[in-house]
Scaffold this motif. Structure first.
Motif, PDB file in Angstrom:
ATOM      1  N   GLN A 155       0.813  -1.215   0.000  1.00 15.20           N
ATOM      2  CA  GLN A 155       0.000   0.000   0.000  1.00 15.20           C
ATOM      3  C   GLN A 155       0.848   1.268   0.000  1.00 15.20           C
ATOM      4  N   TYR A 156       1.970   1.263   0.731  1.00 15.42           N
ATOM      5  CA  TYR A 156       2.695   2.514   0.959  1.00 15.42           C
ATOM      6  C   TYR A 156       4.143   2.532   0.458  1.00 15.42           C
ATOM      7  N   ALA A 157       4.844   1.431   0.504  1.00 17.53           N
ATOM      8  CA  ALA A 157       6.299   1.455   0.350  1.00 17.53           C
ATOM      9  C   ALA A 157       6.718   1.780  -1.082  1.00 17.53           C
ATOM     10  N   GLU A 158       7.817   2.532  -1.173  1.00 18.24           N
ATOM     11  CA  GLU A 158       8.462   2.785  -2.455  1.00 18.24           C
ATOM     12  C   GLU A 158       9.774   1.999  -2.565  1.00 18.24           C
ATOM     13  N   ALA A 159      10.250   1.509  -1.448  1.00 18.53           N
ATOM     14  CA  ALA A 159      11.374   0.570  -1.416  1.00 18.53           C
ATOM     15  C   ALA A 159      11.145  -0.362  -0.235  1.00 18.53           C
ATOM     16  N   ILE A 160      11.531  -1.624  -0.395  1.00 12.88           N
ATOM     17  CA  ILE A 160      11.311  -2.627   0.646  1.00 12.88           C
ATOM     18  C   ILE A 160      12.621  -3.331   0.932  1.00 12.88           C
ATOM     19  N   PHE A 161      13.009  -3.362   2.204  1.00 12.25           N
ATOM     20  CA  PHE A 161      14.160  -4.136   2.646  1.00 12.25           C
ATOM     21  C   PHE A 161      13.651  -5.469   3.182  1.00 12.25           C
ATOM     22  N   THR A 162      14.261  -6.558   2.743  1.00 12.62           N
ATOM     23  CA  THR A 162      13.747  -7.872   3.121  1.00 12.62           C
ATOM     24  C   THR A 162      14.897  -8.858   3.277  1.00 12.62           C
ATOM     25  N   ALA A 163      14.618  -9.990   3.909  1.00 17.39           N
ATOM     26  CA  ALA A 163      15.641 -11.010   4.174  1.00 17.39           C
ATOM     27  C   ALA A 163      15.215 -12.337   3.562  1.00 17.39           C
ATOM     28  N   HIS A 164      16.075 -12.905   2.731  1.00 17.22           N
ATOM     29  CA  HIS A 164      15.810 -14.215   2.135  1.00 17.22           C
ATOM     30  C   HIS A 164      17.109 -14.992   2.022  1.00 17.22           C
ATOM     31  N   GLN A 165      17.025 -16.293   2.276  1.00 19.26           N
ATOM     32  CA  GLN A 165      18.175 -17.167   2.126  1.00 19.26           C
ATOM     33  C   GLN A 165      18.245 -17.789   0.737  1.00 19.26           C
ATOM     34  N   LEU A 166      17.098 -18.062   0.139  1.00 22.51           N
ATOM     35  CA  LEU A 166      17.043 -18.775  -1.137  1.00 22.51           C
ATOM     36  C   LEU A 166      16.448 -17.891  -2.229  1.00 22.51           C
ATOM     37  N   LYS A 167      16.980 -18.040  -3.433  1.00 18.86           N
ATOM     38  CA  LYS A 167      16.484 -17.246  -4.562  1.00 18.86           C
ATOM     39  C   LYS A 167      15.001 -17.499  -4.806  1.00 18.86           C
ATOM     40  N   GLU A 168      14.569 -18.764  -4.716  1.00 19.02           N
ATOM     41  CA  GLU A 168      13.161 -19.045  -5.005  1.00 19.02           C
ATOM     42  C   GLU A 168      12.228 -18.388  -3.981  1.00 19.02           C
ATOM     43  N   HIS A 169      12.673 -18.252  -2.740  1.00 14.70           N
ATOM     44  CA  HIS A 169      11.874 -17.546  -1.750  1.00 14.70           C
ATOM     45  C   HIS A 169      11.818 -16.045  -2.075  1.00 14.70           C
ATOM     46  N   ALA A 170      12.953 -15.499  -2.477  1.00 15.45           N
ATOM     47  CA  ALA A 170      12.982 -14.083  -2.859  1.00 15.45           C
ATOM     48  C   ALA A 170      12.095 -13.844  -4.075  1.00 15.45           C
ATOM     49  N   GLN A 171      12.088 -14.775  -5.028  1.00 17.21           N
ATOM     50  CA  GLN A 171      11.228 -14.638  -6.212  1.00 17.21           C
ATOM     51  C   GLN A 171       9.755 -14.661  -5.838  1.00 17.21           C
ATOM     52  N   ALA A 172       9.396 -15.542  -4.914  1.00 15.62           N
ATOM     53  CA  ALA A 172       7.996 -15.617  -4.481  1.00 15.62           C
ATOM     54  C   ALA A 172       7.568 -14.322  -3.798  1.00 15.62           C
ATOM     55  N   PHE A 173       8.439 -13.788  -2.944  1.00 14.17           N
ATOM     56  CA  PHE A 173       8.145 -12.524  -2.270  1.00 14.17           C
ATOM     57  C   PHE A 173       8.023 -11.391  -3.292  1.00 14.17           C
ATOM     58  N   TYR A 174       8.961 -11.331  -4.206  1.00 13.30           N
ATOM     59  CA  TYR A 174       8.989 -10.289  -5.231  1.00 13.30           C
ATOM     60  C   TYR A 174       7.683 -10.299  -6.040  1.00 13.30           C
ATOM     61  N   ALA A 175       7.279 -11.481  -6.477  1.00 17.28           N
ATOM     62  CA  ALA A 175       6.058 -11.606  -7.266  1.00 17.28           C
ATOM     63  C   ALA A 175       4.828 -11.247  -6.448  1.00 17.28           C
ATOM     64  N   ASP A 176       4.808 -11.650  -5.180  1.00 15.46           N
ATOM     65  CA  ASP A 176       3.661 -11.374  -4.310  1.00 15.46           C
ATOM     66  C   ASP A 176       3.485  -9.881  -4.099  1.00 15.46           C
ATOM     67  N   ILE A 177       4.568  -9.168  -3.828  1.00 14.46           N
ATOM     68  CA  ILE A 177       4.483  -7.725  -3.610  1.00 14.46           C
ATOM     69  C   ILE A 177       3.986  -7.024  -4.869  1.00 14.46           C
ATOM     70  N   ARG A 178       4.525  -7.383  -6.003  1.00 16.39           N
ATOM     71  CA  ARG A 178       4.120  -6.726  -7.248  1.00 16.39           C
ATOM     72  C   ARG A 178       2.638  -6.990  -7.550  1.00 16.39           C
ATOM     73  N   THR A 179       2.181  -8.208  -7.298  1.00 14.46           N
ATOM     74  CA  THR A 179       0.769  -8.527  -7.520  1.00 14.46           C
ATOM     75  C   THR A 179      -0.117  -7.722  -6.571  1.00 14.46           C
ATOM     76  N   ARG A 180       0.269  -7.656  -5.311  1.00 17.05           N
ATOM     77  CA  ARG A 180      -0.511  -6.895  -4.332  1.00 17.05           C
ATOM     78  C   ARG A 180      -0.564  -5.418  -4.713  1.00 17.05           C
ATOM     79  N   ALA A 181       0.579  -4.854  -5.096  1.00 14.27           N
ATOM     80  CA  ALA A 181       0.626  -3.434  -5.444  1.00 14.27           C
ATOM     81  C   ALA A 181      -0.258  -3.140  -6.650  1.00 14.27           C
ATOM     82  N   GLU A 182      -0.198  -4.011  -7.651  1.00 11.16           N
ATOM     83  CA  GLU A 182      -1.003  -3.812  -8.851  1.00 11.16           C
ATOM     84  C   GLU A 182      -2.489  -3.874  -8.530  1.00 11.16           C
ATOM     85  N   SER A 183      -2.866  -4.763  -7.611  1.00  7.57           N
ATOM     86  CA  SER A 183      -4.276  -4.878  -7.230  1.00  7.57           C
ATOM     87  C   SER A 183      -4.786  -3.632  -6.527  1.00  7.57           C
ATOM     88  N   LEU A 184      -3.856  -2.844  -5.961  1.00  9.53           N
ATOM     89  CA  LEU A 184      -4.218  -1.598  -5.300  1.00  9.53           C
ATOM     90  C   LEU A 184      -4.122  -0.394  -6.236  1.00  9.53           C
TER      91      LEU A 184
END
Length: 453
Positions: A231-260
């Motif tokens: 809803q608000y962030a223009e940059a997000i700091f996050t922690a991930h150990q695995l690339k596939e987890h980071a990809q899932a987070f990345y896709a989820d945020i973009r989908t949520r933002a677009e829905s808003l």
């Protein structure tokens, strides 16, 4: 973005007093005696700016952590500290952490507006709700609010703060000496925010700052955190150990933002990376072991309890971590405490001893630690960036100042050779570095914003 312009990495230097490894202050490469000196942080800022980093970033919390016996736990106030860095630099962005639970919108708005003016448009606000129970008593409160209440207040807080920053339209200052008119008061508006937790009348007592308002940054990947960030962030700091987890987070945020109704390209997702750099991988891993051997288990156990709310202090340090102890942690896109989920993943995959887990977390508190040659570090960064896992990284050197210098001198040139990172700044503000638009005032052209509540 023009079609011919290649997507570029964003890099921040995450400043942590002696370095991000918990034992950094004990290592001879660090300089813990300087962590309350302005010139130490100015040196770090100049190093990051010389490498054309987007920003420096300061974490913060309104309480002294009780593990000061084993750690450089003290902190300088971040906006004041970043103002000193601003005076010693010209282009580097300046991101400070401030809590929506323990500030009020008007005084926080003044702090960050002032930083944006004094730095000529380089300020960013890392929005946190604070997780430390110890903070409440410092502010005369009987208890720390639960997460749901903190996020309710945070939403109101950000809305109220933006209304304050917007309350002067961009052309409100007339500065007409002949007529004696300094400002067009028809273009100065009250915030008139009334919510469940906060009420702010306004108007603000300064015009809009150079960026319109400071860049809004958020750190966290819990269910509440991701909803807030979308809803608000223009940059997000996050922690991930695995690339596939980071990809899932990345896709989820973009989908949520677009829905808003937001443009997902206007949210920069920046995982943390803590690099141990050596001439060979063997040298890099030996350097990491040097730091790990300086850790104090009592400190690591305290840190682990704070991150996960799980206490392992009764277990044998050289015995296994019980596999089900983090069983309720959730996953990367469904969890109530994101760092706990990261730790749970380490335990499930690697089945470490307690001591081994403490060493895994010692480097950067759950962020990804990479030990290798400059080429290997650059490979990891390039891989995540080009495969939908990150827009850039929060660089978290294990020790300061040398760890940042090693990264800028050996890894950054490789990223430039690959065409992934700028050779010169193309703008002067943090928004320009991140490729973010200047926000339009909600009061401009007769726009009307409704009250929250």
């Amino acid at each position: 973005m023009p079609a011919e312009q290649k997507r570029q990495l964003h890099l921040n230097a995450f400043i942590y007093p002696a370095g991000h490894h918990e034992a950094a202050w004990r290592h001879p490469s660090s300089q813990p005696e300087r962590i309350f000196d302005a010139d130490y942080y100015q040196q770090i800022g100049r190093t990051a700016e010389a490498a054309r980093f987007d920003a420096v970033f300061l974490a913060d919390g309104p309480a002294l952590r009780s593990e000061a016996r084993y750690s450089t736990a003290g902190r300088l106030e971040p906006v004041t500290l970043l103002t000193s860095i601003a005076a010693a630099t010209e282009r580097i962005g300046l991101i400070a952490t401030a809590s929506t639970t323990y500030y009020e919108p008007y005084n926080l708005a003044r702090l960050f507006s002032s930083l944006d003016f004094l730095s000529k448009g380089r300020a960013g606000w890392n929005i946190v709700t604070t997780s430390s129970e110890a903070a409440a008593e410092n502010f005369g409160l009987p208890a720390h609010p639960d997460p749901a209440i903190r996020y309710e207040r945070a939403r109101e807080f950000v809305d109220a703060t933006i209304r304050l920053w917007d309350s002067w339209e961009d052309d409100a200052v007339v500065l007409d000496r002949d007529s004696g008119i300094y400002a067009d008061t028809d273009k100065i508006h009250r915030a008139e925010f009334i919510g469940t937790h906060l009420a702010v009348r306004g108007p603000f007592n300064a015009p809009r700052s150079p960026q319109g308002h400071p860049v809004l940054v958020q750190a966290g990947a819990s269910n509440d955190g991701r909803a807030f960030a979308a809803q608000y962030a223009e940059a997000i700091f996050t922690a991930h150990q695995l690339k596939e987890h980071a990809q899932a987070f990345y896709a989820d945020i973009r989908t949520r933002a677009e829905s808003l109704g937001r443009n997902p390209d206007h949210i920069k997702i920046l995982p943390g990376i803590s690099p141990f750099i050596g001439g060979t991988e063997r040298e890099a891993r030996a350097l990491e072991r040097e730091f790990d051997e300086l850790t104090v288990p009592a400190y690591g156990l305290y840190q682990l309890r704070g991150i996960t709310e799980v206490d392992l202090s009764s277990l044998d340090l050289d015995g296994p971590v019980p596999p089900d102890i983090f069983g309720d942690a959730g996953d990367v896109t469904d969890n109530t405490r994101s760092r706990k989920q990261v730790v749970a993943g380490i335990v499930a995959r690697e089945k470490p001893t307690v001591r081994g887990l403490l060493h895994r977390l010692a480097g950067a508190r759950g962020h990804r630690v990479v030990a290798g040659t400059p080429e290997q570090i650059a490979d990891t960064i390039s891989d995540w960036f080009t495969h939908g896992a990150a827009d850039g990284f929060n660089v978290m050197p294990p020790f300061y100042p040398g760890g940042l210098e090693a990264f800028t001198e050996t890894v950054v040139p490789l990223l430039r050779q690959r065409g992934l990172f700028r050779t010169e700044y193309t703008g002067t503000t943090l928004r320009e570095h991140f490729g973010l638009p200047r926000p339009v005032s909600r009061f401009a052209d007769g726009r009307v914003a409704s009250h929250a509540g």
